[in-house]
Design an enzyme around this catalytic site. Structure first.
Site, PDB file in Angstrom:
ATOM      1  CG  ASN A  19      -2.158  -0.900   0.925  1.00  0.00           C
ATOM      2  OD1 ASN A  19      -3.052  -0.544   0.165  1.00  0.00           O
ATOM      3  ND2 ASN A  19      -2.165  -2.091   1.525  1.00  0.00           N
ATOM      4  NE  ARG A  70      -2.668   0.011  22.859  1.00  0.00           N
ATOM      5  CZ  ARG A  70      -2.427  -1.030  22.055  1.00  0.00           C
ATOM      6  NH1 ARG A  70      -2.019  -0.833  20.832  1.00  0.00           N
ATOM      7  NH2 ARG A  70      -2.622  -2.242  22.472  1.00  0.00           N
ATOM      8  CG  MET A  95       0.356  -5.322  11.390  1.00  0.00           C
ATOM      9  SD  MET A  95      -1.216  -5.268  10.530  1.00  0.00           S
ATOM     10  CE  MET A  95      -1.905  -6.797  11.113  1.00  0.00           C
ATOM     11  CB  ILE A  97      -5.160  -0.680  18.781  1.00  0.00           C
ATOM     12  CG1 ILE A  97      -5.556  -2.094  18.336  1.00  0.00           C
ATOM     13  CG2 ILE A  97      -6.390   0.184  19.035  1.00  0.00           C
ATOM     14  CD1 ILE A  97      -6.411  -2.153  17.117  1.00  0.00           C
ATOM     15  CG  LEU A  98      -3.441   4.591  15.951  1.00  0.00           C
ATOM     16  CD1 LEU A  98      -3.626   5.863  15.134  1.00  0.00           C
ATOM     17  CD2 LEU A  98      -1.967   4.215  16.014  1.00  0.00           C
ATOM     18  CG  ASN A 112      -6.503   1.208   9.264  1.00  0.00           C
ATOM     19  OD1 ASN A 112      -5.351   0.880   8.986  1.00  0.00           O
ATOM     20  ND2 ASN A 112      -7.417   0.332   9.658  1.00  0.00           N
ATOM     21  CG  HIS A 114     -10.131  -3.643   8.091  1.00  0.00           C
ATOM     22  ND1 HIS A 114      -9.298  -4.212   9.028  1.00  0.00           N
ATOM     23  CD2 HIS A 114     -11.191  -4.487   7.964  1.00  0.00           C
ATOM     24  CE1 HIS A 114      -9.825  -5.348   9.445  1.00  0.00           C
ATOM     25  NE2 HIS A 114     -10.974  -5.543   8.820  1.00  0.00           N
ATOM     26  CG  ASP A 150     -10.021  -2.364  11.963  1.00  0.00           C
ATOM     27  OD1 ASP A 150      -9.117  -1.564  11.665  1.00  0.00           O
ATOM     28  OD2 ASP A 150      -9.807  -3.567  12.184  1.00  0.00           O
ATOM     29  CD  GLN A 176      -1.920  -6.606  -0.186  1.00  0.00           C
ATOM     30  OE1 GLN A 176      -1.008  -6.850  -0.959  1.00  0.00           O
ATOM     31  NE2 GLN A 176      -1.728  -6.092   1.012  1.00  0.00           N
TER      32      GLN A 176
HETATM   33  C1  GRF Z   1      -3.285  -4.747   3.956  1.00  0.00           C
HETATM   34  O1  GRF Z   1      -4.028  -5.859   3.584  1.00  0.00           O
HETATM   35  C2  GRF Z   1      -4.111  -3.804   4.785  1.00  0.00           C
HETATM   36  O2  GRF Z   1      -5.458  -3.837   4.468  1.00  0.00           O
HETATM   37  C3  GRF Z   1      -3.901  -4.321   6.178  1.00  0.00           C
HETATM   38  O3  GRF Z   1      -2.570  -4.754   6.206  1.00  0.00           O
HETATM   39  C4  GRF Z   1      -2.155  -5.126   4.903  1.00  0.00           C
HETATM   40  C5  GRF Z   1      -0.892  -4.391   4.604  1.00  0.00           C
HETATM   41  O4  GRF Z   1      -0.300  -4.803   3.423  1.00  0.00           O
HETATM   42  N1  GRF Z   1      -4.218  -3.315   7.150  1.00  0.00           N
HETATM   43  P1  GRF Z   1       0.955  -4.020   2.841  1.00  0.00           P
HETATM   44  O5  GRF Z   1       2.004  -3.987   3.935  1.00  0.00           O
HETATM   45  O6  GRF Z   1       0.514  -2.652   2.435  1.00  0.00           O
HETATM   46  O7  GRF Z   1       1.401  -4.849   1.672  1.00  0.00           O
END
Ligand code: GRF
Length: 206
Positions: A19, A70, A95, A97-98, A112, A114, A150, A176
């Site tokens: 991403n 945190r 990965m 939670i804020l 974010n 998801h 989320d 993705q």
């Molecule tokens: C993605 O599937 C996103 O939706 C989730 O974590 C994954 C991250 O993938 N939150 P990348 O690191 O961007 O390849």
């Protein structure tokens, strides 16, 4: 885009960074009027770090160890983001939670991605949750971030079909492809000042 100041992004990652790559590609193609001020990774081994370095983007490895809770970790994250001029914080596979410390420091300015159609299948292993439930369609959601898992107001969603023989990996790969369009598109709307949060609703201005 000439004349408009690019929106400064702080991108938080933990993993492969596809991403992040999609955001970089859209910026480099001149489609997204933004700059990435820094990439912050809580995982020193994340391939996302290499992707950022290849594009000359400053990287800060900011691991969880050494922080007793945190909120302290988040306070340090806020400082890094401010030092790099971030206006919009993008969680691109981050990965964690804020806490309220991050959410309050960037009100309405954290988004974010998801890998499911929220509010279905929040949290970890969303794709496997979708497979286990037997849904015919899943997808991805870009949303503003609040202190829940989320749960923030939804900016956009893309629907992806679930095939009969899908594995977690094959469904994730299909989702993705949708993510890589939806996340830059949502960032672009934000950068253009076209997202207005009204309670649970996000209005997209013309
Ligand atoms: C993605 O599937 C996103 O939706 C989730 O974590 C994954 C991250 O993938 N939150 P990348 O690191 O961007 O390849």
């Amino acid at each position: 885009m000439a004349g408009k100041v690019p929106c400064m992004l702080g991108v938080l990652v933990s993993g492969g960074g596809t991403n992040l790559q999609a955001i970089i590609d859209c910026i480099e193609a001149g489609w997204l009027n933004a700059r990435i001020g820094c990439v912050i990774s809580n995982n020193a081994d994340a391939y996302a770090i290499i992707r950022a370095q290849k594009s000359g983007i400053p990287v800060v490895i900011h691991e969880n160890s050494g922080f007793s809770d945190r909120r302290k970790y988040d306070a340090a994250t806020v400082e890094i983001l401010r030092d790099h001029g971030a206006e919009l914080v993008v969680l691109a596979g981050f990965m964690r939670i804020l806490s309220d410390v991050m959410v309050d420091a960037f009100p309405g300015a954290i988004i974010n991605i998801h890998p499911a159609l929220l509010p279905a299948f929040p949290g970890l292993h969303a794709q496997q949750q979708a497979l286990d439930y037997g849904v015919r369609y899943s997808g991805c959601t870009v949303h503003f971030v609040d202190c829940g898992t989320d749960t923030g107001p939804i900016i956009m969603q893309s629907v992806v079909p679930v095939e009969q023989d899908d594995s977690e990996a094959s469904l994730s790969a299909r989702i993705q492809i949708a993510e890589h369009k939806a996340l830059p598109a949502a960032i672009s709307l934000y950068a253009e000042g076209r997202l207005k949060i009204e309670g649970r609703h996000v209005r997209i201005l013309a």
